[in-house]
Design an enzyme around this catalytic site. Structure first.
Site, PDB file in Angstrom:
ATOM      1  N   LYS A  22       0.834  -1.209   0.000  1.00 22.30           N
ATOM      2  CA  LYS A  22       0.000   0.000   0.000  1.00 22.30           C
ATOM      3  C   LYS A  22       0.868   1.258   0.000  1.00 22.30           C
ATOM      4  O   LYS A  22       0.658   2.165  -0.813  1.00 22.30           O
ATOM      5  CB  LYS A  22      -0.893   0.001   1.259  1.00 22.30           C
ATOM      6  N   ASN A  23       1.842   1.317   0.909  1.00 24.76           N
ATOM      7  CA  ASN A  23       2.594   2.564   1.085  1.00 24.76           C
ATOM      8  C   ASN A  23       3.629   2.808  -0.009  1.00 24.76           C
ATOM      9  O   ASN A  23       4.222   3.881  -0.068  1.00 24.76           O
ATOM     10  CB  ASN A  23       3.234   2.610   2.474  1.00 24.76           C
ATOM     11  N   ARG A  92      -5.124  10.386   4.619  1.00 24.57           N
ATOM     12  CA  ARG A  92      -4.195  11.513   4.756  1.00 24.57           C
ATOM     13  C   ARG A  92      -3.039  11.439   3.753  1.00 24.57           C
ATOM     14  O   ARG A  92      -2.428  12.455   3.445  1.00 24.57           O
ATOM     15  CB  ARG A  92      -3.732  11.679   6.189  1.00 24.57           C
ATOM     16  N   CYS A 116      -4.888  12.320  13.248  1.00 25.65           N
ATOM     17  CA  CYS A 116      -5.664  11.094  13.076  1.00 25.65           C
ATOM     18  C   CYS A 116      -5.522  10.275  14.345  1.00 25.65           C
ATOM     19  O   CYS A 116      -4.939  10.736  15.327  1.00 25.65           O
ATOM     20  CB  CYS A 116      -5.215  10.326  11.843  1.00 25.65           C
ATOM     21  N   ARG A 121       0.365  14.338  13.528  1.00 25.80           N
ATOM     22  CA  ARG A 121       0.849  14.158  12.158  1.00 25.80           C
ATOM     23  C   ARG A 121       0.852  15.445  11.323  1.00 25.80           C
ATOM     24  O   ARG A 121       0.158  15.557  10.302  1.00 25.80           O
ATOM     25  CB  ARG A 121       0.064  13.051  11.463  1.00 25.80           C
ATOM     26  N   ASP A 304       4.598   0.431  12.109  1.00 25.76           N
ATOM     27  CA  ASP A 304       3.410  -0.236  11.561  1.00 25.76           C
ATOM     28  C   ASP A 304       3.310  -1.699  11.987  1.00 25.76           C
ATOM     29  O   ASP A 304       2.322  -2.364  11.663  1.00 25.76           O
ATOM     30  CB  ASP A 304       3.404  -0.139  10.023  1.00 25.76           C
ATOM     31  N   ILE A 326       7.820   6.838  17.015  1.00 25.95           N
ATOM     32  CA  ILE A 326       7.471   7.538  15.770  1.00 25.95           C
ATOM     33  C   ILE A 326       6.201   8.376  15.939  1.00 25.95           C
ATOM     34  O   ILE A 326       6.152   9.538  15.558  1.00 25.95           O
ATOM     35  CB  ILE A 326       7.279   6.540  14.594  1.00 25.95           C
ATOM     36  N   ARG A 396      -8.671  -0.699   4.552  1.00 23.40           N
ATOM     37  CA  ARG A 396      -7.841   0.364   3.977  1.00 23.40           C
ATOM     38  C   ARG A 396      -6.478  -0.180   3.574  1.00 23.40           C
ATOM     39  O   ARG A 396      -5.860   0.324   2.637  1.00 23.40           O
ATOM     40  CB  ARG A 396      -7.621   1.490   5.003  1.00 23.40           C
TER      41      ARG A 396
HETATM   42  N1  EPU Z   1       6.232  14.552  11.083  1.00 19.50           N
HETATM   43  C1  EPU Z   1       6.307  15.872  11.414  1.00 19.50           C
HETATM   44  N2  EPU Z   1       6.239  16.796  10.401  1.00 19.50           N
HETATM   45  C2  EPU Z   1       6.100  16.435   9.109  1.00 19.50           C
HETATM   46  C3  EPU Z   1       6.030  15.088   8.779  1.00 19.50           C
HETATM   47  C4  EPU Z   1       6.102  14.157   9.790  1.00 19.50           C
HETATM   48  O1  EPU Z   1       6.430  16.235  12.581  1.00 19.50           O
HETATM   49  O2  EPU Z   1       6.047  17.328   8.250  1.00 19.50           O
HETATM   50  C5  EPU Z   1       6.300  13.539  12.145  1.00 19.50           C
HETATM   51  C6  EPU Z   1       5.007  12.729  12.249  1.00 19.50           C
HETATM   52  O3  EPU Z   1       4.022  13.385  13.006  1.00 19.50           O
HETATM   53  C7  EPU Z   1       5.503  11.452  12.888  1.00 19.50           C
HETATM   54  C8  EPU Z   1       6.912  11.301  12.282  1.00 19.50           C
HETATM   55  O4  EPU Z   1       7.278  12.578  11.798  1.00 19.50           O
HETATM   56  O5  EPU Z   1       5.578  11.620  14.268  1.00 19.50           O
HETATM   57  C9  EPU Z   1       7.022  10.310  11.140  1.00 19.50           C
HETATM   58  O6  EPU Z   1       5.972  10.546  10.201  1.00 19.50           O
HETATM   59  P1  EPU Z   1       6.112  10.285   8.647  1.00 19.50           P
HETATM   60  O7  EPU Z   1       5.902  11.574   7.938  1.00 19.50           O
HETATM   61  O8  EPU Z   1       7.334   9.505   8.351  1.00 19.50           O
HETATM   62  O9  EPU Z   1       4.835   9.355   8.392  1.00 19.50           O
HETATM   63  P2  EPU Z   1       3.927   9.422   7.119  1.00 19.50           P
HETATM   64  O10 EPU Z   1       4.761   9.693   5.941  1.00 19.50           O
HETATM   65  O11 EPU Z   1       2.747  10.293   7.368  1.00 19.50           O
HETATM   66  C10 EPU Z   1       4.185   6.894   6.486  1.00 19.50           C
HETATM   67  C11 EPU Z   1       3.246   5.736   6.294  1.00 19.50           C
HETATM   68  C12 EPU Z   1       2.699   5.318   7.649  1.00 19.50           C
HETATM   69  C13 EPU Z   1       3.877   4.909   8.541  1.00 19.50           C
HETATM   70  C14 EPU Z   1       4.858   6.088   8.653  1.00 19.50           C
HETATM   71  C15 EPU Z   1       6.101   5.746   9.449  1.00 19.50           C
HETATM   72  C16 EPU Z   1       2.392   6.145   4.070  1.00 19.50           C
HETATM   73  C17 EPU Z   1       1.245   6.501   3.201  1.00 19.50           C
HETATM   74  N3  EPU Z   1       2.170   6.151   5.396  1.00 19.50           N
HETATM   75  O12 EPU Z   1       3.385   7.929   7.067  1.00 19.50           O
HETATM   76  O13 EPU Z   1       1.866   4.188   7.420  1.00 19.50           O
HETATM   77  O14 EPU Z   1       3.407   4.572   9.819  1.00 19.50           O
HETATM   78  O15 EPU Z   1       5.262   6.507   7.334  1.00 19.50           O
HETATM   79  O16 EPU Z   1       6.749   4.673   8.898  1.00 19.50           O
HETATM   80  O17 EPU Z   1       3.468   5.830   3.581  1.00 19.50           O
HETATM   81  C18 EPU Z   1       0.101   2.698   7.866  1.00 19.50           C
HETATM   82  O18 EPU Z   1       0.321   2.172   6.764  1.00 19.50           O
HETATM   83  O19 EPU Z   1      -0.665   2.183   8.725  1.00 19.50           O
HETATM   84  C19 EPU Z   1       0.749   3.966   8.198  1.00 19.50           C
HETATM   85  C20 EPU Z   1       0.319   4.763   9.166  1.00 19.50           C
END
Ligand code: EPU
Length: 417
Positions: A22-23, A92, A116, A121, A304, A326, A396
């Site tokens: 998915k990701n 998101r 969320c 996030r 995850d 995280i 999802r």
């Molecule tokens: N963060 C910030 N500012 C930002 C971006 C992130 O503070 O601008 C923080 C977040 O709040 C979090 C940390 O950095 O505390 C890491 O977040 P990240 O941005 O890496 O997560 P994401 O890109 O929103 C993706 C996956 C998630 C997975 C995380 C961590 C996708 C679509 N989603 O989310 O997947 O948990 O990386 O590996 O790729 C899931 O599949 O269930 C899922 C939540």
């Protein structure tokens, strides 16, 4: 709303085929916006999140054709720069269109995803990077509005190695003027998969998989045919299920090289694991040993997989400690696991889990995707009947999870409506 009913206590045996990630699929499908002409993506999982991103791409003006496992996207008609609240609130990861829209249309209006179930996030790191590359950003009425007559390559340092942030920046930088260097970039396999896709499109990109990614912008990119990498979280969920039920399961179509952290912890917990190209065989040990875990960015233990691993520790021999570094609020499964008899105490970002001999089935409520997966796992090992409500969270991110478990010998069924 569908429910999943499980009669626990069956040992899982047999083979299961792992689907596309998915990701990895979500950013790769969004990257089609960077090209004109038909892109073909195969091994695409049939998931609600994939449907959501496809719906968003159509809303933006792209043509999307889906057949089972394959999605074809042509963004020649891209003419709309707005990702509305209604689509973004459902998923998101819709924020992944921000980079491509700014790069292609020089403007974007994307609803802010908001918090969320697992944390606040924010997307401040995505926005800071785009602004440093020359985009003018305004936050208005819950939307981020970006305009960028010219996006310029820049040396960027990310405060945190955000996964979708790194992906958004890579996509914007692919069509920017000059060189972008992303320092403290995310190293997840999904980032590497997106980089591979961009490279195939004609992007000059190096370093993906390390914490420094360099992108030399080009003026246009070409459509591609790409197969989506295997889902490492689906793989991990089945690995934990095998260990938990003391089963013997062969996972096919997966990537063992993406599972090092989990393989290490499951081996410490007593499971026997063998790997070969594209396959993992896992046999549960007679006793589950307790193991401490700390979630970290890749190649550390994935957040995850935290909820699923906690279920295993709930029936382990002794006390284990799981730290979630995280997301600030990713222990929502704990309350439901406790209702099934787990002995878990949470303090801040740390959970202390005292193994119990047996969980017991109960009606439980799914609250987010991976929490839902953990409830399914708990149901598989619990004595008696577990009924999981709000299964749409599971849909999802997992394709026909209950069918796959049923084929391995679990007593599990979906009740419609
Ligand atoms: N963060 C910030 N500012 C930002 C971006 C992130 O503070 O601008 C923080 C977040 O709040 C979090 C940390 O950095 O505390 C890491 O977040 P990240 O941005 O890496 O997560 P994401 O890109 O929103 C993706 C996956 C998630 C997975 C995380 C961590 C996708 C679509 N989603 O989310 O997947 O948990 O990386 O590996 O790729 C899931 O599949 O269930 C899922 C939540």
């Amino acid at each position: 709303m569908d429910r999943i009913i499980i009669e626990g206590g069956r040992v899982l045996n047999g083979e299961v085929r792992i689907g596309g990630a998915k990701n990895a699929a979500l950013p790769i499908l969004a990257s089609a916006l960077l090209t004109d002409g038909w892109n073909t993506f195969s091994n695409v999982p049939n998931l609600m999140d994939v449907e959501s991103i496809n719906r968003l791409l159509v809303h933006l003006g792209a043509s999307v054709e889906s057949t089972p496992g394959t999605v074809r996207i042509n963004a020649a008609g891209l003419n709309n720069s707005e990702a509305p609240y209604d689509l973004v609130r459902k998923m998101r990861a819709s924020i992944l269109v921000l980079g491509p829209l700014v790069a292609r249309l020089k403007r974007a209006r994307v609803s802010l995803p908001g918090g969320c179930a697992i944390g606040a996030r924010p997307i401040n790191i995505h926005l800071k990077a785009l602004s440093e590359m020359g985009a003018v950003l305004e936050l208005k009425g819950g939307y981020v509005e970006a305009t960028a007559e010219t996006l310029r390559g820049k040396e960027l340092f990310l405060d945190l190695p955000t996964v979708t942030g790194t992906e958004n920046i890579m996509m914007a930088a692919a069509l920017a003027e000059g060189e972008t260097i992303i320092r403290n970039a995310a190293r997840e396999p999904e980032v590497v998969a997106l980089a591979g896709t961009l490279k195939q499109m004609g992007s000059l990109i190096t370093g993906a998989g390390t914490s420094v990614i360099t992108i030399q912008g080009v003026s246009s990119l070409s459509p591609v045919s790409v197969s989506i990498i295997p889902d490492r979280i689906e793989t991990g969920t089945f690995m934990v299920a095998a260990a938990l039920t003391r089963g013997d399961v062969l996972l096919k179509g997966c990537e063992p090289g993406h599972q090092n952290a989990l393989i290490d912890k499951l081996t410490m917990a007593g499971a026997k694991i063998q790997t070969e190209e594209g396959a993992i065989r896992i046999c549960g040990g007679d006793v589950v040993e307790s193991v401490d875990v700390k979630t970290l960015p890749y190649p550390g233990f994935p957040t995850d997989m935290q909820a699923q691993f906690m279920v295993l520790m709930s029936v382990a021999n002794g006390l284990s400690v799981i730290s979630e570094t995280i997301f600030e609020d990713r222990f929502i499964h704990v309350g439901e696991l406790r209702r099934m008899g787990a002995d878990i105490t949470v303090s801040g970002n740390t959970a202390a889990i005292k193994g119990v001999p047996m969980l017991s089935g109960a009606p439980v409520m799914a609250t987010d995707l991976r929490a839902s997966a953990s409830l399914v796992l708990a149901g598989l090992v619990a004595k008696g009947k577990t009924e999981i409500n709000r299964v749409y969270h599971l849909d999802r991110g997992y394709e026909r999870l209950e069918e796959k478990f049923a084929r391995l010998g679990a007593f599990i069924k979906r009740v419609k409506g």
